[in-house]
Design a protein around this motif. Structure first.
Motif, mmCIF file in Angstrom:
data_model
loop_
_atom_site.group_PDB
_atom_site.id
_atom_site.type_symbol
_atom_site.label_atom_id
_atom_site.label_comp_id
_atom_site.label_asym_id
_atom_site.label_seq_id
_atom_site.Cartn_x
_atom_site.Cartn_y
_atom_site.Cartn_z
ATOM 1 N N ILE A 10 1.097 -1.213 0.046
ATOM 2 C CA ILE A 10 -0.097 -0.165 0.006
ATOM 3 C C ILE A 10 0.948 1.085 0.089
ATOM 4 C CG2 ILE A 10 -1.744 1.448 1.370
ATOM 5 C CD1 ILE A 10 -2.843 -1.344 2.349
ATOM 6 N N MET A 11 2.101 1.182 0.914
ATOM 7 C CA MET A 11 3.012 2.381 0.907
ATOM 8 C C MET A 11 3.507 2.637 -0.449
ATOM 9 S SD MET A 11 4.355 2.050 4.557
ATOM 10 C CE MET A 11 5.666 3.522 4.120
ATOM 11 N N ALA A 12 4.019 1.541 -1.124
ATOM 12 C CA ALA A 12 4.434 1.688 -2.458
ATOM 13 C C ALA A 12 3.673 2.121 -3.408
ATOM 14 C CB ALA A 12 5.165 0.369 -2.850
ATOM 15 N N LEU A 13 2.417 1.682 -3.507
ATOM 16 C CA LEU A 13 1.373 2.206 -4.271
ATOM 17 C C LEU A 13 1.055 3.718 -4.138
ATOM 18 C CD1 LEU A 13 -0.669 1.274 -6.662
ATOM 19 C CD2 LEU A 13 -2.198 0.791 -5.073
ATOM 20 N N CYS A 14 1.095 4.167 -2.744
ATOM 21 C CA CYS A 14 0.996 5.466 -2.423
ATOM 22 C C CYS A 14 2.049 6.439 -2.941
ATOM 23 C CB CYS A 14 0.727 5.598 -0.939
ATOM 24 S SG CYS A 14 -0.709 5.104 -0.457
ATOM 25 N N LEU A 15 3.268 5.789 -2.798
ATOM 26 C CA LEU A 15 4.508 6.780 -3.341
ATOM 27 C C LEU A 15 4.493 6.677 -4.639
ATOM 28 C CD1 LEU A 15 7.087 7.980 -2.294
ATOM 29 C CD2 LEU A 15 8.098 5.813 -2.569
ATOM 30 N N LEU A 16 4.092 5.656 -5.544
ATOM 31 C CA LEU A 16 4.172 5.682 -6.965
ATOM 32 C C LEU A 16 3.027 6.736 -7.322
ATOM 33 C CD1 LEU A 16 5.292 4.425 -9.401
ATOM 34 C CD2 LEU A 16 3.258 2.630 -9.319
ATOM 35 N N THR A 17 1.874 6.801 -6.821
ATOM 36 C CA THR A 17 0.843 7.650 -7.333
ATOM 37 C C THR A 17 1.193 9.076 -7.039
ATOM 38 O OG1 THR A 17 -0.913 6.133 -6.572
ATOM 39 C CG2 THR A 17 -1.464 8.213 -6.594
ATOM 40 N N VAL A 18 1.885 9.344 -5.787
ATOM 41 C CA VAL A 18 2.386 10.811 -5.628
ATOM 42 C C VAL A 18 3.553 11.082 -6.689
ATOM 43 C CG1 VAL A 18 3.642 12.338 -4.016
ATOM 44 C CG2 VAL A 18 1.580 10.804 -3.115
ATOM 45 N N VAL A 19 4.501 10.310 -6.755
ATOM 46 C CA VAL A 19 5.474 10.725 -7.789
ATOM 47 C C VAL A 19 4.820 10.859 -9.226
ATOM 48 C CG1 VAL A 19 7.422 9.639 -9.042
ATOM 49 C CG2 VAL A 19 7.269 9.654 -6.545
ATOM 50 N N SER A 20 3.777 9.932 -9.477
ATOM 51 C CA SER A 20 3.189 10.113 -10.984
ATOM 52 C C SER A 20 2.426 11.409 -10.912
ATOM 53 C CB SER A 20 2.340 8.838 -11.138
ATOM 54 O OG SER A 20 1.477 8.917 -12.177
ATOM 55 N N THR A 21 1.656 11.759 -9.937
ATOM 56 C CA THR A 21 0.868 12.963 -10.063
ATOM 57 C C THR A 21 1.938 14.256 -9.951
ATOM 58 O OG1 THR A 21 -0.549 11.815 -8.636
ATOM 59 C CG2 THR A 21 -0.725 14.359 -8.552
ATOM 60 N N LEU A 22 3.067 14.227 -9.066
ATOM 61 C CA LEU A 22 3.882 15.253 -9.338
ATOM 62 C C LEU A 22 4.309 15.504 -10.674
ATOM 63 C CD1 LEU A 22 5.752 15.065 -5.842
ATOM 64 C CD2 LEU A 22 4.183 16.718 -6.542
ATOM 65 N N TYR A 23 4.804 14.412 -11.393
ATOM 66 C CA TYR A 23 5.341 14.245 -12.614
ATOM 67 C C TYR A 23 4.502 14.919 -13.651
ATOM 68 C CZ TYR A 23 7.675 12.793 -16.900
ATOM 69 O OH TYR A 23 8.408 12.457 -18.146
ATOM 70 N N SER A 24 3.112 14.478 -13.536
ATOM 71 C CA SER A 24 2.314 14.883 -14.388
ATOM 72 C C SER A 24 1.882 16.623 -14.190
ATOM 73 C CB SER A 24 0.886 14.125 -14.521
ATOM 74 O OG SER A 24 0.243 14.219 -13.149
ATOM 75 N N GLN A 25 2.168 17.144 -13.072
ATOM 76 C CA GLN A 25 2.032 18.390 -12.722
ATOM 77 C C GLN A 25 2.943 19.295 -13.090
ATOM 78 O OE1 GLN A 25 -0.031 18.441 -9.039
ATOM 79 N NE2 GLN A 25 -2.072 17.571 -9.718
ATOM 80 N N ASN A 26 3.828 18.813 -13.321
ATOM 81 C CA ASN A 26 5.441 19.352 -13.390
ATOM 82 C C ASN A 26 5.262 20.509 -14.709
ATOM 83 O OD1 ASN A 26 7.974 20.351 -12.989
ATOM 84 N ND2 ASN A 26 8.811 18.755 -14.425
ATOM 85 N N THR A 27 5.001 22.025 -14.533
ATOM 86 C CA THR A 27 4.951 22.801 -15.458
ATOM 87 C C THR A 27 6.325 23.609 -15.646
ATOM 88 O OG1 THR A 27 4.333 24.168 -13.517
ATOM 89 C CG2 THR A 27 2.319 23.087 -14.781
ATOM 90 N N ASN A 28 7.062 23.535 -14.566
ATOM 91 C CA ASN A 28 8.316 24.439 -14.904
ATOM 92 C C ASN A 28 9.477 23.348 -15.117
ATOM 93 O OD1 ASN A 28 7.046 26.762 -14.671
ATOM 94 N ND2 ASN A 28 7.238 26.713 -12.401
ATOM 95 N N ASN A 29 10.132 23.614 -16.169
ATOM 96 C CA ASN A 29 11.343 22.625 -16.466
ATOM 97 C C ASN A 29 12.384 23.322 -16.816
ATOM 98 O OD1 ASN A 29 9.608 19.860 -16.857
ATOM 99 N ND2 ASN A 29 8.478 21.614 -17.984
ATOM 100 N N GLY A 30 13.756 22.434 -16.683
ATOM 101 C CA GLY A 30 14.791 23.021 -16.888
ATOM 102 C C GLY A 30 14.907 23.354 -18.693
ATOM 103 N N SER A 31 15.993 24.563 -18.858
ATOM 104 C CA SER A 31 16.105 24.919 -20.206
ATOM 105 C C SER A 31 17.498 25.344 -20.333
ATOM 106 C CB SER A 31 15.325 26.175 -20.302
ATOM 107 O OG SER A 31 15.838 27.228 -19.479
ATOM 108 N N LEU A 32 17.876 25.268 -21.616
ATOM 109 C CA LEU A 32 19.222 25.524 -22.115
ATOM 110 C C LEU A 32 19.094 26.981 -22.942
ATOM 111 C CD1 LEU A 32 22.022 24.264 -21.771
ATOM 112 C CD2 LEU A 32 21.782 23.189 -23.961
ATOM 113 N N GLU A 33 20.028 27.780 -22.678
ATOM 114 C CA GLU A 33 20.063 29.041 -23.564
ATOM 115 C C GLU A 33 21.326 28.982 -24.346
ATOM 116 O OE1 GLU A 33 19.414 32.525 -21.274
ATOM 117 O OE2 GLU A 33 17.647 31.654 -20.321
#
Length: 198
Positions: free
Chosen positions: A8-31
């Protein structure tokens, strides 16, 4: 029971990581950019910078690492001697603390670059009065910091063009001066963001 709790803990952690990844709006950039610089003489060069957003807020703080290089190929002269075939170069590595304001297609970046200015001059020293020529090399390293402002226009989710400007707040004896130029930015958006943009 212990095995069930671990799953259950592993499933919760996977869900949180997946949610954070999908909501990532600001990303690294190279200029990358081309610039002119200097105080007494014009120098021409370029720079590269990697930016890291420090939060996922629309307006957010950033951390960046950059390297600026610019050159002057005009010979220098003194009353008794002059340099020929010379290269006068500045290498400026910095860490940049900044704040990014983001609107629909406009991004305004304010930064404080802090680093070093390495002034390197090499060429042939000539004194015609006493009739000699010899190879010349000089290197100076100075602390460097200032203020930077970079407005950008977003072409799409991954690419932007804009202007770059830097005003040093410290003077060194080699006159490592202002910089102004044009830049292109490539943002490394994650797969979820690219899918959302299509």
């Amino acid at each position: 029971m212990y095995l069930v709790i671990r799953r259950i803990m592993a499933l919760c952690l996977l869900t949180v990581v997946s949610t954070l990844y999908s909501q990532n709006t600001n990303n690294g950039s190279l200029e990358f950019g081309a610039l002119v610089a200097g105080d007494e003489a014009l120098y021409y060069g370029g720079y590269g910078k990697y930016n890291i957003p420090l939060s996922q807020n629309k307006h957010h703080f950033t951390l960046g690492f950059s390297m600026v290089a610019y050159f002057d190929f005009k010979g220098e002269s003194e009353p008794e001697a002059y340099l020929k075939n010379d290269i006068d170069m500045r290498l400026i590595p910095t860490a940049n603390i900044g704040y990014s304001l983001n609107f629909k297609r406009i991004q305004l970046n304010f930064e404080v670059p802090i680093g070093l200015s390495m002034a390197i001059t090499k060429g042939t020293l000539v004194n015609e009065k006493i009739g000699f020529e010899r190879d010349f090399y000089n290197q100076e390293i100075f602390f460097n910091y200032g203020l930077s402002f970079s407005p950008k226009y977003k072409l799409n989710r991954s690419n932007s063009i804009g202007l770059y400007s830097f005003l040093p707040l410290i003077e060194d004896k080699t006159q490592s001066g202002y910089q102004i130029g044009i830049e292109w930015t490539k943002t490394f958006a994650n797969r979820a963001n690219r899918s959302a943009g299509n």
